[in-house]
Design an enzyme around this catalytic site. Sequence first.
Site, PDB file in Angstrom:
ATOM      1  N   LYS A  38       0.612  -1.044  -0.478  1.00 62.24           N
ATOM      2  CA  LYS A  38      -0.240   0.214  -0.076  1.00 62.24           C
ATOM      3  C   LYS A  38       1.478   1.292   0.397  1.00 62.24           C
ATOM      4  O   LYS A  38       2.358   0.941   0.199  1.00 62.24           O
ATOM      5  CB  LYS A  38      -0.477  -0.333   1.373  1.00 62.24           C
ATOM      6  CG  LYS A  38      -0.141   0.125   2.542  1.00 62.24           C
ATOM      7  CD  LYS A  38      -1.335   0.122   3.636  1.00 62.24           C
ATOM      8  CE  LYS A  38      -0.329  -0.382   5.388  1.00 62.24           C
ATOM      9  NZ  LYS A  38      -1.312  -0.077   6.266  1.00 62.24           N
ATOM     10  N   TYR A 267      14.064  32.214   3.990  1.00 64.55           N
ATOM     11  CA  TYR A 267      12.366  32.856   5.143  1.00 64.55           C
ATOM     12  C   TYR A 267      12.842  32.813   6.521  1.00 64.55           C
ATOM     13  O   TYR A 267      12.971  32.025   6.643  1.00 64.55           O
ATOM     14  CB  TYR A 267      11.301  31.268   5.110  1.00 64.55           C
ATOM     15  CG  TYR A 267      10.504  31.342   2.534  1.00 64.55           C
ATOM     16  CD1 TYR A 267      10.372  32.475   2.554  1.00 64.55           C
ATOM     17  CD2 TYR A 267      10.892  30.533   3.094  1.00 64.55           C
ATOM     18  CE1 TYR A 267      10.453  32.334   1.279  1.00 64.55           C
ATOM     19  CE2 TYR A 267      10.167  30.333   1.394  1.00 64.55           C
ATOM     20  CZ  TYR A 267       9.965  31.293   0.535  1.00 64.55           C
ATOM     21  OH  TYR A 267       9.476  31.696  -0.455  1.00 64.55           O
TER      22      TYR A 267
HETATM   23  C1  LIG Z   1      -4.296  -4.094   7.733  1.00 68.55           C
HETATM   24  C2  LIG Z   1      -2.142  -3.699   8.065  1.00 68.55           C
HETATM   25  N1  LIG Z   1      -1.536  -4.939   8.082  1.00 68.55           N
HETATM   26  C3  LIG Z   1      -0.166  -5.055   8.165  1.00 68.55           C
HETATM   27  C4  LIG Z   1       0.427  -3.593   8.307  1.00 68.55           C
HETATM   28  C5  LIG Z   1       2.262  -3.562   8.306  1.00 68.55           C
HETATM   29  O1  LIG Z   1       2.741  -2.924   9.121  1.00 68.55           O
HETATM   30  P1  LIG Z   1       4.231  -2.671   9.340  1.00 68.55           P
HETATM   31  O2  LIG Z   1       4.474  -1.726   8.051  1.00 68.55           O
HETATM   32  O3  LIG Z   1       4.283  -2.037  10.896  1.00 68.55           O
HETATM   33  O4  LIG Z   1       4.366  -4.380   9.262  1.00 68.55           O
HETATM   34  C6  LIG Z   1      -0.443  -2.510   7.949  1.00 68.55           C
HETATM   35  C7  LIG Z   1       0.582  -1.034   8.012  1.00 68.55           C
HETATM   36  O5  LIG Z   1       0.149  -0.155   8.669  1.00 68.55           O
HETATM   37  C8  LIG Z   1      -1.679  -2.910   7.792  1.00 68.55           C
HETATM   38  O6  LIG Z   1      -2.568  -1.902   8.188  1.00 68.55           O
END
Ligand SMILES: Cc1ncc(COP(=O)(O)O)c(C=O)c1O
Length: 389
Positions: A38, A267
């Site tokens: 993601k 700035y």
């Molecule tokens: C549903 C879910 N699973 C897994 C993860 C992975 O977490 P991490 O980056 O701490 O491994 C996330 C990240 O926020 C998440 O939202």
Amino acid sequence: MENFRQTVTEINLDHLLNNWSVVTRLAGKDRFVCPMVKANAYGHGAFQVATCLERESAKYFGVCLIEEGLSLREAGLKSELLVFGGFDKQGAEKILEYQMTPVISSWEQLKFIESLADSAVKIHIKFETGMNRLGFAPGEAEKISEYLKKSKKLKLKAILTHLACGDDAASDAGMSSMQLRTLAELKNYFKSFDVFAHALNSGGILSLSEASETSVLKKEKWGFRPGLMLYGYQPAGTKNADLKPVMSFKSTIQTQRAVKTGASVSYGATWKAQRDSQIAVIPAGYADGVKRQLSNSGSVTVGGQRAPIIGVICMDFFMVDLTDVISKTGRENWQNEEVLLFGEDASGGFVSADEWAKKTNSISWEILTSISERVPRRFHGNAFGNIKD
Ligand SMILES: Cc1ncc(COP(=O)(O)O)c(C=O)c1O
């Protein structure tokens, strides 16, 4: 897009593969492992990261947004894509059209998918066990199970939850153990579906090596959903796992200029030269992800030497003081020289994104995902192969 700028992130796919091998070693055999790609793979380029891992052994990928899944499908990714962020009716249509797997957190979502599917569809059901963000209340489990037993189209594959304090998972008294015990109990309601359960983020995964054999963490083969650790960073407090940071954020000195004692920079004129100084203008700013809190406090590496950031970070530029670099090295002219913001430089020097996180009261997750879209990603490493840029 054509690229004329000198500010880039270099993405080392060999380091990604190193981190993937740490994950798969910890996973052992027959465990669900779903790399989280993601937010553009935490800023690293979702398609390239997923393609690289798909060529290894990854079979699933996790996105938050439907849009993220669509762009991976449109780019040609074939693996199973789990959509974690939720959806409405229109979203459900897209999930089905693009053969993604919905992670369902409410009755409304369940019914959207069921009413729109024209054949069997795999689903994962999320339970709320302590994070208080997404998921069904545990008390709904029996009702969901009965409902799914009658459904002709919905095929339950897994139940899941999300750990609020993954790094405490080795402790039986920690919040993660409480959440995992709840998930283990919930699994009993779904015995007839032959489901597995997934829950472990990087903190949970990296706690495995410290957990006792009798702990709830080790009792089940909880599915892995690694995010941060794939990109080479660890949640604070977890044991060193030989991960390699994948991203290096770099720029070059656009202009070197002399400023006289008393002259101000940037700035608000917050920095004033205490001596005749040589400063460098770096063409990167907060619109690229250089946090404004680094104004007058962060530093960069130039020619293997640290140079302090002076004045406030602008939208497109920031300035550093080169005076000490010049006196230490004896070299006067640094125009067009590479500057390392974080990551690895050509001579093997390393600056951690965690350093930025500490200085800006943030976390490495935020630092990595804040590198904006206008910064080109350049992919490197043997693993790059013919993955398209
Ligand atoms: C549903 C879910 N699973 C897994 C993860 C992975 O977490 P991490 O980056 O701490 O491994 C996330 C990240 O926020 C998440 O939202």
